[in-house]
Design a protein around this motif. Sequence first.
Motif, mmCIF file in Angstrom:
data_model
loop_
_atom_site.group_PDB
_atom_site.id
_atom_site.type_symbol
_atom_site.label_atom_id
_atom_site.label_comp_id
_atom_site.label_asym_id
_atom_site.label_seq_id
_atom_site.Cartn_x
_atom_site.Cartn_y
_atom_site.Cartn_z
ATOM 1 N N VAL A 176 0.869 -1.173 0.000
ATOM 2 C CA VAL A 176 0.000 0.000 0.000
ATOM 3 C C VAL A 176 0.903 1.220 0.000
ATOM 4 O O VAL A 176 1.645 1.449 0.958
ATOM 5 C CB VAL A 176 -0.944 0.002 1.213
ATOM 6 C CG1 VAL A 176 -1.834 1.227 1.179
ATOM 7 C CG2 VAL A 176 -1.784 -1.263 1.238
ATOM 8 N N THR A 177 0.873 1.993 -1.079
ATOM 9 C CA THR A 177 1.800 3.115 -1.237
ATOM 10 C C THR A 177 1.177 4.466 -0.917
ATOM 11 O O THR A 177 1.847 5.480 -1.018
ATOM 12 C CB THR A 177 2.328 3.146 -2.683
ATOM 13 O OG1 THR A 177 1.214 3.281 -3.593
ATOM 14 C CG2 THR A 177 3.072 1.863 -3.019
ATOM 15 N N GLY A 178 -0.078 4.514 -0.527
ATOM 16 C CA GLY A 178 -0.709 5.796 -0.225
ATOM 17 C C GLY A 178 -0.131 6.421 1.028
ATOM 18 O O GLY A 178 0.266 5.719 1.974
ATOM 19 N N PRO A 179 -0.043 7.753 1.087
ATOM 20 C CA PRO A 179 0.520 8.408 2.283
ATOM 21 C C PRO A 179 -0.322 8.193 3.527
ATOM 22 O O PRO A 179 0.192 8.250 4.648
ATOM 23 C CB PRO A 179 0.578 9.886 1.875
ATOM 24 C CG PRO A 179 -0.466 10.035 0.803
ATOM 25 C CD PRO A 179 -0.467 8.734 0.063
#
Length: 300
Positions: A176-179
Motif C-alpha cells: 500500500v503506497t498511499g501516504p
Amino acid sequence: MAGEQYLTATEGTHIERPENQCVYKIGIYGWRKRCLYLLVLLLLIILVVNLALTIWILKVMWFSPTGMGHLHVTKDGLRLEGESEFLFPLYAKEIHSRVFISDMIIKIDSSLLLQSTQNVTVNARNSDGEVTGRLKVGPQMVEVQSQQFQINSREGKSLFTVDEEEVVVGTDRLRVTGPEGALFEHSVETPLVTADPFQDLRLESPTRSLSMDAPRGVHIEAHAGEVEALSQMDIVLHSTDGTLVLDAETVCLPKLLQGTQAASGSSQGLYEICVCPDGKLYLSVAGAGTTCQEHSHICL
C-alpha cells in the motif's frame, strides 16, 4: 400492288384468282416504331448507368476476391486492419489483435484498442439471452458485474479474487503506497504486517479501540527502532494461558504512582514494584522487608 392472274400450262385446269387481291404489311411503323426505339434506348441507358454505379461502388468499397476494404475473409475468420467504427452491437466468439506466424510461433505485433466517446461495454449472455457477466468502462468508473472477479498471472496463478463472501489477494506481498496507508472498516486477518525498509509501521484507530488477537500469541518486533504504544484510555496485554514477557535490557515505567518515603528512611532511592488485586502497579519505598502494605491505599 395490283393483282396478276397466272394461267397454268396444264390443259384442262382453270384457276381463277381475284382481280383485286390486297397484300398487308407486317411490322411496326409510324409512331409506334419510334416509341419502341425510344424505350429500347432508355433501357440501354439505364443498363449502362447501373453498370457504371456497380463498378463505382465496387471501387469505393474496395471489394476484392479476399474481402472488402480492410476487411479480409480468411480460413480462421475475419481480419480487419486499421481503425473501424461499429454503429450496432458486435457479436464475436473471439477478438484479438493482429498476429503473424514466424517459425511456427504465433506472435502478436500490435495491441488491441477499444474506444468510445461514451463507454465500452462487454456483455456475456447465456443461451436464453440473459446477461451473466458485464464489463463496463465509463468516463469516470470501471464497473464489473459478475458472480466472481478474478485476475490471474501469465502462469495461471490467481492474483486477485473477489466474490460476495471474500476478497483474496494471492500475491506474496501486498503493498500500500498511499501516504495515509490503508483503511479497514472491519477486521483484517494476516500473518504478517511490515513496513518498507527505513519506514515506520503505524497501526492506528482514531476513534475506537485497536485489538490484535492470535491463538498462539502476538509477536511485535523492531530490529532498529522503538516500539511505542499510545492510548487515550487503557492498554491491556492479556495472555489466556501463559506469561507476559518483557525482554529488554531496561524496562522503564516512568509514571507509576509512588508511595511516600519516610523522613528517616535509608532506602537510598530504592523502590519495589507492588501489584494491586486488579493488576495495577505502583512503587513503594524499599525497606528491609516488603513495604507494599504501607501504601496499599493506592489500590483503592
